[in-house]
Write a protein that holds these residues in place. Structure first.
Motif, PDB file in Angstrom:
ATOM      1  N   ARG A  65      34.672  20.676  20.501  1.00 17.08           N
ATOM      2  CA  ARG A  65      33.759  21.805  20.296  1.00 17.08           C
ATOM      3  C   ARG A  65      32.562  21.382  19.447  1.00 17.08           C
ATOM      4  O   ARG A  65      31.427  21.737  19.741  1.00 17.08           O
ATOM      5  CB  ARG A  65      34.482  22.964  19.612  1.00 17.08           C
ATOM      6  N   GLU A  66      32.812  20.612  18.385  1.00 19.34           N
ATOM      7  CA  GLU A  66      31.738  20.165  17.475  1.00 19.34           C
ATOM      8  C   GLU A  66      30.708  19.313  18.207  1.00 19.34           C
ATOM      9  O   GLU A  66      29.511  19.452  18.000  1.00 19.34           O
ATOM     10  CB  GLU A  66      32.318  19.329  16.324  1.00 19.34           C
ATOM     11  N   GLY A  67      31.178  18.401  19.048  1.00 19.21           N
ATOM     12  CA  GLY A  67      30.278  17.432  19.658  1.00 19.21           C
ATOM     13  C   GLY A  67      29.646  17.844  20.963  1.00 19.21           C
ATOM     14  O   GLY A  67      28.649  17.247  21.376  1.00 19.21           O
ATOM     15  N   ALA A  68      30.190  18.854  21.624  1.00 16.48           N
ATOM     16  CA  ALA A  68      29.749  19.211  22.976  1.00 16.48           C
ATOM     17  C   ALA A  68      28.250  19.474  23.093  1.00 16.48           C
ATOM     18  O   ALA A  68      27.638  19.114  24.093  1.00 16.48           O
ATOM     19  CB  ALA A  68      30.535  20.417  23.475  1.00 16.48           C
ATOM     20  N   GLU A  69      27.652  20.078  22.084  1.00 12.43           N
ATOM     21  CA  GLU A  69      26.224  20.416  22.155  1.00 12.43           C
ATOM     22  C   GLU A  69      25.316  19.271  21.726  1.00 12.43           C
ATOM     23  O   GLU A  69      24.116  19.315  21.947  1.00 12.43           O
ATOM     24  CB  GLU A  69      25.927  21.634  21.284  1.00 12.43           C
ATOM     25  N   HIS A  70      25.880  18.266  21.074  1.00 14.86           N
ATOM     26  CA  HIS A  70      25.058  17.224  20.459  1.00 14.86           C
ATOM     27  C   HIS A  70      25.080  15.878  21.175  1.00 14.86           C
ATOM     28  O   HIS A  70      24.212  15.045  20.945  1.00 14.86           O
ATOM     29  CB  HIS A  70      25.512  17.004  19.009  1.00 14.86           C
ATOM     30  N   MET A  71      26.092  15.650  21.999  1.00 13.72           N
ATOM     31  CA  MET A  71      26.245  14.331  22.600  1.00 13.72           C
ATOM     32  C   MET A  71      27.140  14.413  23.827  1.00 13.72           C
ATOM     33  O   MET A  71      27.749  15.446  24.081  1.00 13.72           O
ATOM     34  CB  MET A  71      26.861  13.366  21.584  1.00 13.72           C
ATOM     35  N   VAL A  72      27.238  13.300  24.533  1.00 17.66           N
ATOM     36  CA  VAL A  72      28.180  13.191  25.640  1.00 17.66           C
ATOM     37  C   VAL A  72      29.483  12.648  25.063  1.00 17.66           C
ATOM     38  O   VAL A  72      29.477  11.623  24.377  1.00 17.66           O
ATOM     39  CB  VAL A  72      27.648  12.236  26.731  1.00 17.66           C
ATOM     40  N   LEU A  73      30.570  13.364  25.319  1.00 18.80           N
ATOM     41  CA  LEU A  73      31.886  12.929  24.856  1.00 18.80           C
ATOM     42  C   LEU A  73      32.645  12.325  26.037  1.00 18.80           C
ATOM     43  O   LEU A  73      32.772  12.958  27.079  1.00 18.80           O
ATOM     44  CB  LEU A  73      32.672  14.111  24.285  1.00 18.80           C
ATOM     45  N   VAL A  74      33.125  11.106  25.864  1.00 17.83           N
ATOM     46  CA  VAL A  74      33.894  10.434  26.912  1.00 17.83           C
ATOM     47  C   VAL A  74      35.314  10.279  26.396  1.00 17.83           C
ATOM     48  O   VAL A  74      35.590   9.445  25.534  1.00 17.83           O
ATOM     49  CB  VAL A  74      33.291   9.054  27.270  1.00 17.83           C
ATOM     50  N   ASP A  75      36.213  11.122  26.926  1.00 20.81           N
ATOM     51  CA  ASP A  75      37.621  11.063  26.524  1.00 20.81           C
ATOM     52  C   ASP A  75      38.370  10.086  27.433  1.00 20.81           C
ATOM     53  O   ASP A  75      37.766   9.367  28.227  1.00 20.81           O
ATOM     54  CB  ASP A  75      38.246  12.457  26.542  1.00 20.81           C
ATOM     55  N   ARG A  76      39.681  10.068  27.334  1.00 22.81           N
ATOM     56  CA  ARG A  76      40.481   9.118  28.110  1.00 22.81           C
ATOM     57  C   ARG A  76      40.311   9.315  29.621  1.00 22.81           C
ATOM     58  O   ARG A  76      40.143   8.350  30.362  1.00 22.81           O
ATOM     59  CB  ARG A  76      41.957   9.232  27.706  1.00 22.81           C
ATOM     60  N   SER A  84      19.709  11.214  11.697  1.00 20.86           N
ATOM     61  CA  SER A  84      19.016  10.498  10.622  1.00 20.86           C
ATOM     62  C   SER A  84      18.614   9.096  11.067  1.00 20.86           C
ATOM     63  O   SER A  84      17.460   8.850  11.378  1.00 20.86           O
ATOM     64  CB  SER A  84      19.890  10.443   9.362  1.00 20.86           C
ATOM     65  N   SER A  85      19.543   8.203  11.144  1.00 18.70           N
ATOM     66  CA  SER A  85      19.242   6.798  11.442  1.00 18.70           C
ATOM     67  C   SER A  85      18.773   6.565  12.865  1.00 18.70           C
ATOM     68  O   SER A  85      18.038   5.607  13.132  1.00 18.70           O
ATOM     69  CB  SER A  85      20.474   5.928  11.188  1.00 18.70           C
ATOM     70  N   PHE A  86      19.206   7.385  13.808  1.00 19.68           N
ATOM     71  CA  PHE A  86      18.870   7.182  15.222  1.00 19.68           C
ATOM     72  C   PHE A  86      18.198   8.413  15.809  1.00 19.68           C
ATOM     73  O   PHE A  86      18.529   8.841  16.913  1.00 19.68           O
ATOM     74  CB  PHE A  86      20.127   6.794  16.015  1.00 19.68           C
ATOM     75  N   GLU A  87      17.245   8.956  15.078  1.00 19.24           N
ATOM     76  CA  GLU A  87      16.519  10.129  15.544  1.00 19.24           C
ATOM     77  C   GLU A  87      15.786   9.803  16.844  1.00 19.24           C
ATOM     78  O   GLU A  87      15.141   8.764  16.975  1.00 19.24           O
ATOM     79  CB  GLU A  87      15.517  10.567  14.478  1.00 19.24           C
ATOM     80  N   GLY A  88      15.922  10.669  17.828  1.00 11.97           N
ATOM     81  CA  GLY A  88      15.298  10.459  19.125  1.00 11.97           C
ATOM     82  C   GLY A  88      16.218   9.781  20.133  1.00 11.97           C
ATOM     83  O   GLY A  88      15.910   9.739  21.312  1.00 11.97           O
ATOM     84  N   TYR A  89      17.325   9.246  19.676  1.00  5.58           N
ATOM     85  CA  TYR A  89      18.306   8.635  20.575  1.00  5.58           C
ATOM     86  C   TYR A  89      19.254   9.713  21.078  1.00  5.58           C
ATOM     87  O   TYR A  89      19.479  10.719  20.415  1.00  5.58           O
ATOM     88  CB  TYR A  89      19.152   7.587  19.841  1.00  5.58           C
ATOM     89  N   GLN A  90      19.815   9.481  22.248  1.00  4.68           N
ATOM     90  CA  GLN A  90      20.865  10.341  22.782  1.00  4.68           C
ATOM     91  C   GLN A  90      22.201   9.702  22.405  1.00  4.68           C
ATOM     92  O   GLN A  90      22.315   8.479  22.380  1.00  4.68           O
ATOM     93  CB  GLN A  90      20.744  10.455  24.300  1.00  4.68           C
ATOM     94  N   GLY A  91      23.198  10.509  22.137  1.00  2.18           N
ATOM     95  CA  GLY A  91      24.487   9.996  21.693  1.00  2.18           C
ATOM     96  C   GLY A  91      25.561  10.047  22.761  1.00  2.18           C
ATOM     97  O   GLY A  91      25.626  10.995  23.540  1.00  2.18           O
ATOM     98  N   ILE A  92      26.375   9.014  22.788  1.00  2.00           N
ATOM     99  CA  ILE A  92      27.581   8.978  23.613  1.00  2.00           C
ATOM    100  C   ILE A  92      28.719   8.552  22.701  1.00  2.00           C
ATOM    101  O   ILE A  92      28.625   7.537  22.012  1.00  2.00           O
ATOM    102  CB  ILE A  92      27.446   7.980  24.792  1.00  2.00           C
ATOM    103  N   PHE A  93      29.781   9.326  22.676  1.00  2.00           N
ATOM    104  CA  PHE A  93      30.954   9.024  21.853  1.00  2.00           C
ATOM    105  C   PHE A  93      32.111   8.744  22.803  1.00  2.00           C
ATOM    106  O   PHE A  93      32.539   9.605  23.553  1.00  2.00           O
ATOM    107  CB  PHE A  93      31.278  10.218  20.957  1.00  2.00           C
ATOM    108  N   VAL A  94      32.607   7.500  22.789  1.00  2.00           N
ATOM    109  CA  VAL A  94      33.683   7.074  23.678  1.00  2.00           C
ATOM    110  C   VAL A  94      34.956   6.927  22.848  1.00  2.00           C
ATOM    111  O   VAL A  94      34.988   6.145  21.895  1.00  2.00           O
ATOM    112  CB  VAL A  94      33.350   5.724  24.359  1.00  2.00           C
ATOM    113  N   ALA A  95      35.999   7.674  23.219  1.00  2.00           N
ATOM    114  CA  ALA A  95      37.263   7.640  22.488  1.00  2.00           C
ATOM    115  C   ALA A  95      38.405   7.340  23.453  1.00  2.00           C
ATOM    116  O   ALA A  95      38.640   8.096  24.396  1.00  2.00           O
ATOM    117  CB  ALA A  95      37.508   8.972  21.783  1.00  2.00           C
ATOM    118  N   SER A  96      39.113   6.254  23.205  1.00  2.00           N
ATOM    119  CA  SER A  96      40.163   5.823  24.130  1.00  2.00           C
ATOM    120  C   SER A  96      41.315   6.814  24.225  1.00  2.00           C
ATOM    121  O   SER A  96      42.017   6.839  25.226  1.00  2.00           O
ATOM    122  CB  SER A  96      40.698   4.451  23.717  1.00  2.00           C
TER     123      SER A  96
END
Length: 173
Positions: free
Chosen positions: A144-155, A123-135
Motif C-alpha cells: 500500500r505504501e509503495g503503490a503510488e510511488h514506484m513499481v513494486l516487483v514481488d515474487r 532526495s538523492s534521486f529526484e526525477g528518477y522513477q523507482g522500481i523495488f524488486v523483492a524476491s
C-alpha cells in the motif's frame, strides 16, 4: 605501417579507411550480440528456487542482467555499503531514468524499507522513477505504501519478468 602503405600504395585510401571502420563497427556489434545471447541463456536457466540461494550482490547482478536483456540501457550496479540506497541505476526502454532497490530476503519487505526508498527517490534521486524488486514480496502495508510511488516487483512479478511475460516499466512522471 599498414596505414602508410594504404596512404601511399592503395588506389583509394579513403575506401580502405571506410572498410576498416565498418569492420570495427561490425565486430563491436557482434561481440555485444554474443554477450547478450549468453546473458539471455544464463538468465533463462535460472528459476525462483535458485534466486533464494543467491547472495544479495548476486541477486542485484541478476536483476541488472534481466534489465539489460529486456531493453534497459546504461544499467549500472551501484549496490554495496555506500550505495546511497540505490542498487541499480538505468534507463528504461521508454527513456525514463530509473533507480532500483533489490531485496533478496527470506521474508516479505516491511513498510519501513519501502518508506526509506520513497525518501531516497525524493532526495538523492529526484526525477528518477523507482522500481523495488523483492524476491519474497511485500507485506500488505508495504505494498500500500509503495503503490503510488514506484513499481513494486514481488515474487510473482519477478517470475513473470524472468519468463519475459511482463517487464516492469516505470510510470511516466
Amino acid at each position: 605501417m599498414v596505414g602508410a602503405w594504404v596512404a601511399q600504395s592503395a588506389p583509394r585510401p579513403l575506401l580502405w579507411v571506410a572498410a576498416a571502420v565498418a569492420v570495427a563497427a561490425l565486430s563491436w556489434w557482434a561481440v555485444g550480440r554474443v554477450r547478450r545471447t549468453r546473458e539471455r541463456r544464463a538468465l533463462a536457466r535460472t528459476d525462483l528456487s535458485e534466486l533464494d540461494l543467491m547472495s544479495g550482490t548476486e541477486f542485484e547482478e541478476y536483476v541488472a542482467g534481466l534489465m539489460r536483456v529486456h531493453g534497459y540501457t546504461a544499467v549500472i550496479v551501484v549496490g554495496g555499503a555506500d550505495d546511497g540506497g540505490a542498487d541499480i541505476t538505468a534507463r528504461s526502454p521508454g527513456g525514463s531514468e530509473v533507480v532500483v532497490q533489490c531485496k533478496r530476503w527470506r521474508h516479505p519487505v516491511p513498510p519501513n524499507d519501502v518508506r526509506a526508498f520513497i525518501g531516497i527517490l525524493n532526495s538523492s534521486f529526484e526525477g528518477y522513477q523507482g522500481i523495488f524488486v523483492a524476491s519474497n514480496g511485500f507485506t500488505e502495508a508495504a505494498a500500500r505504501e509503495g503503490a503510488e510511488h514506484m513499481v513494486l516487483v514481488d515474487r510473482d512479478g519477478l517470475a513473470r519478468w524472468m519468463g519475459g511475460v511482463e517487464v516492469p516499466e516505470p510510470r511516466r512522471a
